[in-house]
Design a protein around this motif. Structure first.
Motif, PDB file in Angstrom:
ATOM      1  N   ASP A  83       0.851  -1.191   0.000  1.00  0.00           N
ATOM      2  CA  ASP A  83       0.000   0.000   0.000  1.00  0.00           C
ATOM      3  C   ASP A  83       0.888   1.244   0.000  1.00  0.00           C
ATOM      4  O   ASP A  83       1.059   1.910   1.007  1.00  0.00           O
ATOM      5  CB  ASP A  83      -0.898  -0.015   1.250  1.00  0.00           C
ATOM      6  CG  ASP A  83      -1.735   1.251   1.370  1.00  0.00           C
ATOM      7  OD1 ASP A  83      -1.920   1.958   0.348  1.00  0.00           O
ATOM      8  OD2 ASP A  83      -2.204   1.528   2.488  1.00  0.00           O
ATOM      9  N   ASP A  85       0.841   4.292  -1.148  1.00  0.00           N
ATOM     10  CA  ASP A  85       0.411   5.649  -0.792  1.00  0.00           C
ATOM     11  C   ASP A  85      -0.224   5.696   0.601  1.00  0.00           C
ATOM     12  O   ASP A  85      -0.759   6.711   1.010  1.00  0.00           O
ATOM     13  CB  ASP A  85      -0.540   6.219  -1.853  1.00  0.00           C
ATOM     14  CG  ASP A  85      -1.840   5.422  -1.964  1.00  0.00           C
ATOM     15  OD1 ASP A  85      -2.015   4.431  -1.205  1.00  0.00           O
ATOM     16  OD2 ASP A  85      -2.678   5.785  -2.796  1.00  0.00           O
ATOM     17  N   SER A  87      -2.892   4.518   1.828  1.00  0.00           N
ATOM     18  CA  SER A  87      -4.310   4.854   1.848  1.00  0.00           C
ATOM     19  C   SER A  87      -5.109   3.853   2.686  1.00  0.00           C
ATOM     20  O   SER A  87      -6.281   4.067   2.963  1.00  0.00           O
ATOM     21  CB  SER A  87      -4.861   4.867   0.419  1.00  0.00           C
ATOM     22  OG  SER A  87      -4.846   3.545  -0.118  1.00  0.00           O
ATOM     23  N   PHE A  89      -5.623   0.854   1.612  1.00  0.00           N
ATOM     24  CA  PHE A  89      -6.125  -0.099   0.621  1.00  0.00           C
ATOM     25  C   PHE A  89      -5.087  -0.286  -0.472  1.00  0.00           C
ATOM     26  O   PHE A  89      -4.333   0.635  -0.780  1.00  0.00           O
ATOM     27  CB  PHE A  89      -7.427   0.400  -0.017  1.00  0.00           C
ATOM     28  CG  PHE A  89      -8.574   0.469   0.949  1.00  0.00           C
ATOM     29  CD1 PHE A  89      -9.334  -0.662   1.232  1.00  0.00           C
ATOM     30  CD2 PHE A  89      -8.867   1.659   1.603  1.00  0.00           C
ATOM     31  CE1 PHE A  89     -10.376  -0.600   2.143  1.00  0.00           C
ATOM     32  CE2 PHE A  89      -9.909   1.728   2.520  1.00  0.00           C
ATOM     33  CZ  PHE A  89     -10.663   0.598   2.789  1.00  0.00           C
ATOM     34  N   ILE A  90      -5.094  -1.462  -1.050  1.00  0.00           N
ATOM     35  CA  ILE A  90      -4.274  -1.686  -2.242  1.00  0.00           C
ATOM     36  C   ILE A  90      -5.177  -1.469  -3.448  1.00  0.00           C
ATOM     37  O   ILE A  90      -6.122  -2.214  -3.669  1.00  0.00           O
ATOM     38  CB  ILE A  90      -3.666  -3.105  -2.251  1.00  0.00           C
ATOM     39  CG1 ILE A  90      -2.790  -3.307  -1.009  1.00  0.00           C
ATOM     40  CG2 ILE A  90      -2.842  -3.315  -3.520  1.00  0.00           C
ATOM     41  CD1 ILE A  90      -2.287  -4.729  -0.828  1.00  0.00           C
ATOM     42  N   GLU A  91      -4.905  -0.400  -4.186  1.00  0.00           N
ATOM     43  CA  GLU A  91      -5.703  -0.057  -5.357  1.00  0.00           C
ATOM     44  C   GLU A  91      -5.110  -0.717  -6.600  1.00  0.00           C
ATOM     45  O   GLU A  91      -4.011  -1.247  -6.571  1.00  0.00           O
ATOM     46  CB  GLU A  91      -5.767   1.468  -5.551  1.00  0.00           C
ATOM     47  CG  GLU A  91      -6.587   2.201  -4.497  1.00  0.00           C
ATOM     48  CD  GLU A  91      -5.765   2.606  -3.278  1.00  0.00           C
ATOM     49  OE1 GLU A  91      -4.554   2.332  -3.245  1.00  0.00           O
ATOM     50  OE2 GLU A  91      -6.340   3.205  -2.350  1.00  0.00           O
ATOM     51  N   GLU A  94      -1.603   0.071  -7.633  1.00  0.00           N
ATOM     52  CA  GLU A  94      -0.600  -0.547  -6.759  1.00  0.00           C
ATOM     53  C   GLU A  94      -0.475  -2.047  -7.055  1.00  0.00           C
ATOM     54  O   GLU A  94       0.617  -2.621  -6.946  1.00  0.00           O
ATOM     55  CB  GLU A  94      -0.962  -0.308  -5.287  1.00  0.00           C
ATOM     56  CG  GLU A  94      -0.748   1.146  -4.893  1.00  0.00           C
ATOM     57  CD  GLU A  94      -1.379   1.529  -3.558  1.00  0.00           C
ATOM     58  OE1 GLU A  94      -0.933   2.511  -2.966  1.00  0.00           O
ATOM     59  OE2 GLU A  94      -2.347   0.857  -3.125  1.00  0.00           O
TER      60      GLU A  94
HETATM   61 CA   LIG Z   1      -3.217   2.384  -1.556  1.00  0.00          CA
END
Ligand SMILES: [Ca+2]
Length: 140
Positions: A83, A85, A87, A89-91, A94
């Motif tokens: 993760d 950034d 955040s 969450f793993i977007e 990413e």
């Molecule tokens: Ca993230």
């Protein structure tokens, strides 16, 4: 750290792992973050196994790299590295660059791999992977 290898003299960090000359400093830090959790040889083998485009399989990868047998705490650590950034969450972006957390020279996942990876982890369907989903995907 028991397996230190000499780094380039101009890096100013004595505990760098075996490294490629092209590694960016921030990637080296990430790799070091994994160093206490994963074995260098397992990382190399896991990356080697999915070198070809569209050959990535998250189950094979997590098993080869040794994450499948890790504690919840270690998985949380791994999550926090991926993760990027922070955040929580793993977007998708990413996930696409997921392999580069383990080696700066690793390839980006293809769109098909990224989508399959996301689908495998994103059980609540919000388009990203939370820490619980991440752990369940690895253990599952
Ligand atoms: Ca993230």
């Amino acid at each position: 750290m028991e397996k230190m290898v000499e780094a380039a003299p101009d890096r100013g960090c004595s505990s760098i792992h075996r490294t490629e000359p092209t590694l960016a400093p921030n990637t080296t830090e990430l790799k070091m973050a994994f160093a206490g959790v994963l074995k260098e040889a397992d990382i190399t083998a896991a990356l080697e196994a999915c070198k070809a485009a569209d050959s990535f399989n998250h189950k094979t990868f997590f098993s080869k790299i040794g994450l499948s047998s890790k504690s919840a705490e270690d998985l949380k650590k791994a999550f926090e590295i991926i993760d990027q950034d922070k955040s929580g969450f793993i977007e998708e972006d990413e996930l696409k660059l997921f392999l580069q957390n383990f080696s700066a020279s690793a390839r980006a996942l293809t769109d098909a791999e990224t989508k399959a990876f996301l689908k495998a982890g994103d059980t609540d369907g919000d388009g990203m992977i939370g820490v619980t989903e991440f752990s369940e995907m690895i253990k599952g």
